[in-house]
Design a protein around this motif. Structure first.
Motif, PDB file in Angstrom:
ATOM      1  N   TYR A  62       8.032 -11.715   8.200  1.00  0.00           N
ATOM      2  CA  TYR A  62       8.968 -11.583   9.366  1.00  0.00           C
ATOM      3  C   TYR A  62      10.153 -10.488   8.799  1.00  0.00           C
ATOM      4  CZ  TYR A  62      11.910 -12.639  13.423  1.00  0.00           C
ATOM      5  OH  TYR A  62      12.693 -12.644  14.451  1.00  0.00           O
ATOM      6  N   GLY A  63      10.308  -9.646   9.662  1.00  0.00           N
ATOM      7  CA  GLY A  63      11.360  -8.781   9.356  1.00  0.00           C
ATOM      8  C   GLY A  63      10.889  -7.451   8.787  1.00  0.00           C
ATOM      9  N   LYS A  64       9.522  -7.419   8.464  1.00  0.00           N
ATOM     10  CA  LYS A  64       8.874  -6.299   8.096  1.00  0.00           C
ATOM     11  C   LYS A  64       8.773  -5.044   9.113  1.00  0.00           C
ATOM     12  CE  LYS A  64       8.032  -7.333   3.708  1.00  0.00           C
ATOM     13  NZ  LYS A  64       8.831  -8.485   3.624  1.00  0.00           N
ATOM     14  N   PRO A  65       8.848  -3.891   8.774  1.00  0.00           N
ATOM     15  CA  PRO A  65       8.636  -2.690   9.835  1.00  0.00           C
ATOM     16  C   PRO A  65       7.285  -3.089  10.611  1.00  0.00           C
ATOM     17  CG  PRO A  65       8.493  -1.984   7.686  1.00  0.00           C
ATOM     18  CD  PRO A  65       8.839  -3.237   7.590  1.00  0.00           C
ATOM     19  N   TRP A  66       6.350  -3.702  10.172  1.00  0.00           N
ATOM     20  CA  TRP A  66       4.964  -3.805  10.728  1.00  0.00           C
ATOM     21  C   TRP A  66       4.777  -5.159  11.544  1.00  0.00           C
ATOM     22  CZ3 TRP A  66       2.736  -7.580   8.255  1.00  0.00           C
ATOM     23  CH2 TRP A  66       3.094  -7.780   6.852  1.00  0.00           C
ATOM     24  N   CYS A  67       5.811  -5.846  11.508  1.00  0.00           N
ATOM     25  CA  CYS A  67       5.621  -7.183  12.281  1.00  0.00           C
ATOM     26  C   CYS A  67       6.538  -7.499  13.307  1.00  0.00           C
ATOM     27  CB  CYS A  67       5.920  -8.561  11.229  1.00  0.00           C
ATOM     28  SG  CYS A  67       5.623  -9.961  11.578  1.00  0.00           S
ATOM     29  N   ALA A  68       6.040  -7.850  14.475  1.00  0.00           N
ATOM     30  CA  ALA A  68       6.825  -8.228  15.649  1.00  0.00           C
ATOM     31  C   ALA A  68       5.900  -9.255  16.525  1.00  0.00           C
ATOM     32  CB  ALA A  68       7.393  -6.854  16.267  1.00  0.00           C
ATOM     33  N   PHE A  69       6.293  -9.721  17.591  1.00  0.00           N
ATOM     34  CA  PHE A  69       5.669 -10.502  18.587  1.00  0.00           C
ATOM     35  C   PHE A  69       6.095 -10.329  19.982  1.00  0.00           C
ATOM     36  CE2 PHE A  69       6.348 -13.160  14.549  1.00  0.00           C
ATOM     37  CZ  PHE A  69       5.110 -13.265  14.002  1.00  0.00           C
ATOM     38  N   PRO A  70       5.350  -9.475  20.439  1.00  0.00           N
ATOM     39  CA  PRO A  70       4.266  -8.552  20.334  1.00  0.00           C
ATOM     40  C   PRO A  70       4.534  -7.246  19.500  1.00  0.00           C
ATOM     41  CG  PRO A  70       4.563  -7.887  22.530  1.00  0.00           C
ATOM     42  CD  PRO A  70       5.569  -9.140  22.017  1.00  0.00           C
ATOM     43  N   LEU A  71       3.501  -6.603  19.102  1.00  0.00           N
ATOM     44  CA  LEU A  71       3.674  -5.468  18.303  1.00  0.00           C
ATOM     45  C   LEU A  71       4.125  -4.426  19.392  1.00  0.00           C
ATOM     46  CD1 LEU A  71       0.581  -5.170  16.093  1.00  0.00           C
ATOM     47  CD2 LEU A  71       2.827  -5.812  15.237  1.00  0.00           C
ATOM     48  N   GLY A  72       5.218  -3.600  18.875  1.00  0.00           N
ATOM     49  CA  GLY A  72       5.792  -2.281  19.488  1.00  0.00           C
ATOM     50  C   GLY A  72       5.146  -1.212  19.026  1.00  0.00           C
ATOM     51  N   PRO A  73       5.714  -0.019  19.477  1.00  0.00           N
ATOM     52  CA  PRO A  73       4.747   1.208  19.085  1.00  0.00           C
ATOM     53  C   PRO A  73       5.111   1.567  17.456  1.00  0.00           C
ATOM     54  CG  PRO A  73       5.806   1.575  21.384  1.00  0.00           C
ATOM     55  CD  PRO A  73       6.324   0.210  20.904  1.00  0.00           C
ATOM     56  N   SER A  74       6.498   1.374  16.989  1.00  0.00           N
ATOM     57  CA  SER A  74       6.718   1.468  15.922  1.00  0.00           C
ATOM     58  C   SER A  74       6.070   0.496  14.904  1.00  0.00           C
ATOM     59  CB  SER A  74       8.068   1.216  15.637  1.00  0.00           C
ATOM     60  OG  SER A  74       8.665   1.398  14.341  1.00  0.00           O
ATOM     61  N   GLN A  75       5.763  -0.830  15.160  1.00  0.00           N
ATOM     62  CA  GLN A  75       5.169  -1.945  14.520  1.00  0.00           C
ATOM     63  C   GLN A  75       3.845  -1.320  14.104  1.00  0.00           C
ATOM     64  OE1 GLN A  75       7.259  -2.865  16.956  1.00  0.00           O
ATOM     65  NE2 GLN A  75       9.089  -3.281  15.454  1.00  0.00           N
ATOM     66  N   LYS A  76       3.242  -0.878  15.484  1.00  0.00           N
ATOM     67  CA  LYS A  76       1.576  -0.546  15.497  1.00  0.00           C
ATOM     68  C   LYS A  76       1.440   0.751  14.487  1.00  0.00           C
ATOM     69  CE  LYS A  76       0.801  -2.130  20.271  1.00  0.00           C
ATOM     70  NZ  LYS A  76       0.371  -1.395  21.488  1.00  0.00           N
ATOM     71  N   LEU A  77       2.383   1.335  14.353  1.00  0.00           N
ATOM     72  CA  LEU A  77       2.339   2.804  13.731  1.00  0.00           C
ATOM     73  C   LEU A  77       2.391   2.346  12.121  1.00  0.00           C
ATOM     74  CD1 LEU A  77       1.857   5.623  13.550  1.00  0.00           C
ATOM     75  CD2 LEU A  77       4.509   5.805  13.401  1.00  0.00           C
ATOM     76  N   HIS A  78       3.307   1.294  11.819  1.00  0.00           N
ATOM     77  CA  HIS A  78       3.381   1.032  10.407  1.00  0.00           C
ATOM     78  C   HIS A  78       2.322   0.188   9.729  1.00  0.00           C
ATOM     79  CE1 HIS A  78       7.617   2.236  10.867  1.00  0.00           C
ATOM     80  NE2 HIS A  78       7.886   2.319   9.713  1.00  0.00           N
ATOM     81  N   GLN A  79       1.834  -0.539  10.773  1.00  0.00           N
ATOM     82  CA  GLN A  79       0.298  -1.554  10.300  1.00  0.00           C
ATOM     83  C   GLN A  79      -0.516  -0.388   9.743  1.00  0.00           C
ATOM     84  OE1 GLN A  79      -1.315  -4.555  12.324  1.00  0.00           O
ATOM     85  NE2 GLN A  79       0.509  -5.775  12.385  1.00  0.00           N
ATOM     86  N   LEU A  80      -0.539   0.815  10.293  1.00  0.00           N
ATOM     87  CA  LEU A  80      -1.775   1.574   9.882  1.00  0.00           C
ATOM     88  C   LEU A  80      -1.407   2.827   8.873  1.00  0.00           C
ATOM     89  CD1 LEU A  80      -3.359   2.018  13.480  1.00  0.00           C
ATOM     90  CD2 LEU A  80      -3.901   0.508  11.655  1.00  0.00           C
ATOM     91  N   LEU A  81      -0.086   2.985   8.656  1.00  0.00           N
ATOM     92  CA  LEU A  81       0.238   4.032   7.876  1.00  0.00           C
ATOM     93  C   LEU A  81       0.029   3.588   6.260  1.00  0.00           C
ATOM     94  CD1 LEU A  81       3.837   4.895   9.410  1.00  0.00           C
ATOM     95  CD2 LEU A  81       1.663   6.263   9.300  1.00  0.00           C
ATOM     96  N   ASN A  82      -0.100   4.649   5.389  1.00  0.00           N
ATOM     97  CA  ASN A  82       0.203   4.486   4.049  1.00  0.00           C
ATOM     98  C   ASN A  82      -1.363   4.086   3.607  1.00  0.00           C
ATOM     99  OD1 ASN A  82       2.615   5.271   3.660  1.00  0.00           O
ATOM    100  ND2 ASN A  82       3.381   3.384   3.801  1.00  0.00           N
ATOM    101  N   TYR A  83      -2.425   4.468   4.443  1.00  0.00           N
ATOM    102  CA  TYR A  83      -3.745   4.029   4.088  1.00  0.00           C
ATOM    103  C   TYR A  83      -4.295   4.728   2.796  1.00  0.00           C
ATOM    104  CZ  TYR A  83      -8.704   3.045   4.601  1.00  0.00           C
ATOM    105  OH  TYR A  83     -10.007   2.707   4.299  1.00  0.00           O
ATOM    106  N   PRO A  84      -5.030   3.967   1.937  1.00  0.00           N
ATOM    107  CA  PRO A  84      -5.326   2.629   1.872  1.00  0.00           C
ATOM    108  C   PRO A  84      -4.223   1.786   1.477  1.00  0.00           C
ATOM    109  CG  PRO A  84      -6.360   3.820  -0.078  1.00  0.00           C
ATOM    110  CD  PRO A  84      -5.629   4.787   0.891  1.00  0.00           C
ATOM    111  N   GLN A  85      -4.176   0.672   1.672  1.00  0.00           N
ATOM    112  CA  GLN A  85      -2.966  -0.145   1.593  1.00  0.00           C
ATOM    113  C   GLN A  85      -3.138  -0.931   0.211  1.00  0.00           C
ATOM    114  OE1 GLN A  85      -2.876  -2.339   5.060  1.00  0.00           O
ATOM    115  NE2 GLN A  85      -1.819  -0.690   6.284  1.00  0.00           N
ATOM    116  N   MET A  86      -3.346  -0.275  -0.870  1.00  0.00           N
ATOM    117  CA  MET A  86      -3.652  -0.893  -2.029  1.00  0.00           C
ATOM    118  C   MET A  86      -2.544  -1.527  -2.914  1.00  0.00           C
ATOM    119  SD  MET A  86      -6.447   2.124  -3.492  1.00  0.00           S
ATOM    120  CE  MET A  86      -6.811   1.337  -4.964  1.00  0.00           C
ATOM    121  N   ASP A  87      -1.362  -0.989  -2.497  1.00  0.00           N
ATOM    122  CA  ASP A  87      -0.337  -1.575  -3.051  1.00  0.00           C
ATOM    123  C   ASP A  87       0.405  -2.338  -2.326  1.00  0.00           C
ATOM    124  OD1 ASP A  87       0.371   0.232  -0.988  1.00  0.00           O
ATOM    125  OD2 ASP A  87       2.251   0.987  -2.080  1.00  0.00           O
TER     126      ASP A  87
END
Length: 264
Positions: A62-87
């Motif tokens: 909660y509070g992370k830029p990729w977490c919201a209920f529901p996901l907004g445009p910004s959160q959706k983008l942050h869920q997929l950025l920095n691929y691969p998410q090895m860190d």
């Protein structure tokens, strides 16, 4: 911490806890049968797991830029950025391995214990969920996978509370209130929030990441899982209609239809 070896430890621990809870005898305490005593303690175990898992998940997400209920445009983008998410943060990786271990333990249990009335549906759902989590992990899509886990756990808490109060023969208002909260949570988290992520995978993911085997598996499994949720939503609606129609007995105890099918 790149491998899935902690899953073995979590699976063994959860399977042992599952057995330990079910062996606690409370039949005489609540005046119920031995079979219902096992059902009651199994629900207590599930409730314990889902409550702790949900609290931990909310604390680390909660509070992370990729977490919201529901996901907004910004959160959706942050869920997929920095691929691969090895860190991904260590806490998130442990949360992920914990969930995989839980589903592994549940799958082992259905083959080693009594035959369930919904064995086939339970096996398909848990196998599908496990495949999705493992492929997301191996494909370094940790964040989308962890978000799915949280959505499922949050709604399952209230179903376990409802089932537990029913087997304990508490006042119907407690059981019905908990069941009503489960329905609200199921509709909001699984039929409203999760489709936002499923849509993200179909429309946004191809524009950010190049297609690979994990890419297509993740899209396919997420769509199948969403289809199952709409099917279970129909079953829940049918259950509510039966309850409102004055069906004799409590239909929520009939073979654990919705309980076992909606627990992810």
């Amino acid at each position: 911490f790149r491998s899935l070896w902690p899953v073995v430890l979590f699976a063994a621990a959860f399977y042992a806890l599952r057995l330990a809870f079910k062996r606690i005898r409370v039949a005489k305490l609540y005046g119920i049968s031995h079979r219902n005593s096992e059902k009651l303690m199994y629900q207590v175990w599930l409730m314990t797991y889902y409550v702790l898992s949900s609290i931990y998940g909310l604390l680390i997400m909660y509070g992370k830029p990729w977490c919201a209920f529901p996901l907004g445009p910004s959160q959706k983008l942050h869920q997929l950025l920095n691929y691969p998410q090895m860190d991904a943060q260590v806490e998130l990786q442990y949360y992920y391995c914990c969930a995989i271990g839980f589903y592994v333990a549940e799958l082992i249990a259905i083959f080693s214990e009594f035959k369930r009335s919904d064995f086939r549906q339970y096996l398909i759902h848990h196998s599908l969920t496990l495949y999705l989590l493992v492929f997301n992990w191996l494909g370094f899509q940790h964040i989308p996978g962890a978000y799915v886990i949280l959505l499922h756990d949050l709604s399952d808490v209230f179903l376990c509370v409802s089932k537990t109060s029913h087997y304990m023969r508490l006042r119907s208002v407690v059981t019905n209130t908990a069941f009503g909260l489960f329905v609200v949570g199921f509709v909001f988290f699984r039929l409203y929030c999760q489709p936002h992520q499923t849509t993200m995978l179909i429309t946004l993911l191809p524009t950010i990441q190049s297609a690979n085997v994990n890419f297509w598996f993740m899209i396919a499994f997420s769509q199948i899982l969403q289809g199952l949720h709409f099917f279970w939503g129909f079953l829940i609606l049918r259950m509510i209609i039966r309850l409102c129609s004055g069906v004799e007995g409590d239909v929520r105890s009939d073979d654990d239809d919705v309980e076992n099918q909606t627990n992810m």
